[in-house]
Design an enzyme around this catalytic site. Structure first.
Site, short mmCIF file in Angstrom:
data_model
loop_
_atom_site.label_atom_id
_atom_site.label_comp_id
_atom_site.label_asym_id
_atom_site.label_seq_id
_atom_site.Cartn_x
_atom_site.Cartn_y
_atom_site.Cartn_z
N TYR A 143 37.46 56.98 51.64
CA TYR A 143 38.19 55.79 51.20
C TYR A 143 37.24 54.66 50.77
CZ TYR A 143 42.44 57.85 53.22
OH TYR A 143 43.51 58.67 53.51
N LYS A 188 35.78 69.33 58.89
CA LYS A 188 35.95 70.50 58.04
C LYS A 188 34.54 71.06 57.78
CE LYS A 188 38.59 73.22 55.49
NZ LYS A 188 39.49 74.21 56.11
N ASP A 220 42.48 71.56 59.25
CA ASP A 220 43.70 72.31 58.93
C ASP A 220 44.30 72.92 60.19
OD1 ASP A 220 41.31 73.70 58.89
OD2 ASP A 220 41.92 75.13 57.35
N ASP A 244 43.74 59.28 59.11
CA ASP A 244 44.92 58.67 58.48
C ASP A 244 46.08 59.66 58.55
OD1 ASP A 244 46.52 56.99 57.02
OD2 ASP A 244 45.52 57.35 55.10
N ASP A 248 49.31 59.85 61.56
CA ASP A 248 50.71 59.77 61.13
C ASP A 248 51.48 60.98 61.65
OD1 ASP A 248 50.48 57.38 59.75
OD2 ASP A 248 51.54 58.14 57.98
#
Ligand code: ATP
Ligand code: MG
Length: 353
Positions: A143, A188, A220, A244, A248
């Site tokens: 980001y 990852k 994942d 993020d 959520d």
């Protein structure tokens, strides 16, 4: 003690819920002998209307001088068509950056009384609810990396330095020591070099916390495990984008957006505390918003910025007691009778001891 708080009610339901959070803080001060001094400030849409910019200098200055920041919510349809730097949400990014808040703490707590709101099967959750803490890196990663568009291509870059990973990892392990001493670090690393660096640094930090059991998990798989068996998690440590998304996901397992608080912390004790939900313009000013997410944000402030553990526990217990007695705001009442924003605040104040 005297604590100086910068308060940003913001837009939509922001003022409604901040009012209740202040009531709770005032009562905590009365019981435990603290003085909370508030300075109300403009940011977001309210600041755009009054001063033409989302984050006035005065707001930034007072936040920097305060012991902590309490924020309601910013934004709404009125300002939706403004572009880029003029959007109300820019105020949040500006505050995070300006105050050096690199650690985002998002608990996903399912109170047993609200189990019906959980979309997962009963046998997955059991009888003791759910309590996960996401610790997300907030000021680095993709980001904030170099980005651009070149002809028919666009790119974003994902970079982490050892120092950035170390400070968020230390924060996660410190929090784990105050909880159930378990950390799951999510990355990852089978694909990304930045994730291999992440793993290496987390391994180094973990050596200083021999009591904490920890594991690495690919993102994942983590997304899948959160639905399959969320109770395996206690503290989830991860980068900006993965955090993020996963936070959520974790929050929706609890099924109640009006219940969940958050904290953003930096190197010093100062933090910014806010509910995870938005400004809910559809219900603003109607006395039906749930103030609990903001009240629990106050509890996080007491715990993480001021080290007032007893006081923080007292606020959480008061919320639990009110829920146990069956009181619900509209968003969590599942069709049963509900109470208003102010009544919920008053009841929580009454249960404080
Ligand atoms: P943002 O873009 O700021 O994340 P949003 O528009 O995606 O916000 P919210 O403002 O969080 O979403 O609102 C989503 C829905 O949840 C709305 O229907 C809103 O009324 C409801 N909601 C949000 N917060 C609360 C609350 N504290 N109490 C009751 N309902 C809420
Ligand atoms: Mg929105």
């Amino acid at each position: 003690m005297n604590y100086k708080l910068a308060v940003i009610p913001g837009d939509g339901i922001g003022p409604d819920i901040i009012r209740e959070a202040k009531k709770v803080l005032n009562k905590v001060g009365e019981i435990y002998g603290h003085n909370f001094e508030y300075t109300d400030l403009l940011a977001g849409g309210a600041a755009l209307d009054a001063e033409g910019i989302p984050l006035p200098q005065k707001t930034m200055d007072v936040c920097k001088e305060s012991d902590s920041v309490l924020l309601g919510a910013v934004g709404g349809p009125k300002w939706d068509n403004l572009d880029g730097k003029m959007r109300p949400e820019q105020a949040l990014l500006g505050l995070r950056r300006g105050l050096g808040l690199f650690a985002n703490l998002r608990p996903a707590v399912l109170f047993n009384e609200l189990k019906a709101a959980c979309p997962l099967k009963d046998e997955i959750i059991g009888d003791d609810g759910l309590d996960i803490m996401c610790v997300r890196e907030l000021t680095g990663g993709i980001y904030f990396g170099k980005r651009g568009t070149e002809g028919t291509k666009a790119f974003d870059t994902l970079e982490y330095s050892e120092e950035e990973v170390r400070r968020i990892a230390i924060r996660a392990f410190d929090i784990a020591m105050k909880r159930n001493k378990k950390v799951t670090s999510v990355d990852k690393a089978n694909i990304l070099d930045s994730s291999r660096l992440w793993r290496k640094v987390v391994d180094e930090v973990a050596k200083d916390y021999p009591e904490v059991s920890y594991e690495h998990m690919y993102v994942d798989n983590a997304a899948m495990q959160l639905i399959r068996y969320p109770k395996q998690f206690d503290v989830i440590l991860t980068g900006n984008m993965f955090g993020d998304i996963l936070s959520d996901e974790a929050s929706m397992i609890t099924g109640s957006i009006g219940m969940l608080p958050s904290a953003s912390l930096g190197e010093t004790g100062k933090g910014m505390y806010e509910p995870i939900h938005g400004s809910a313009p559809d219900i603003a000013g109607q006395n039906i918003a749930n103030p609990i997410a903001t009240i629990l944000s106050v509890s996080m402030m007491l715990r993480y910025s001021f080290n007032l553990e007893k006081e923080a526990d007292a606020v959480e217990n008061a919320v639990k007691l009110v829920l146990e007695k069956g009181y619900r705001t509209k968003d969590i009442c599942a069709g049963a009778p509900s109470i208003g924003t102010d009544e919920m605040g008053d009841l929580i104040v009454k249960e404080l001891k």
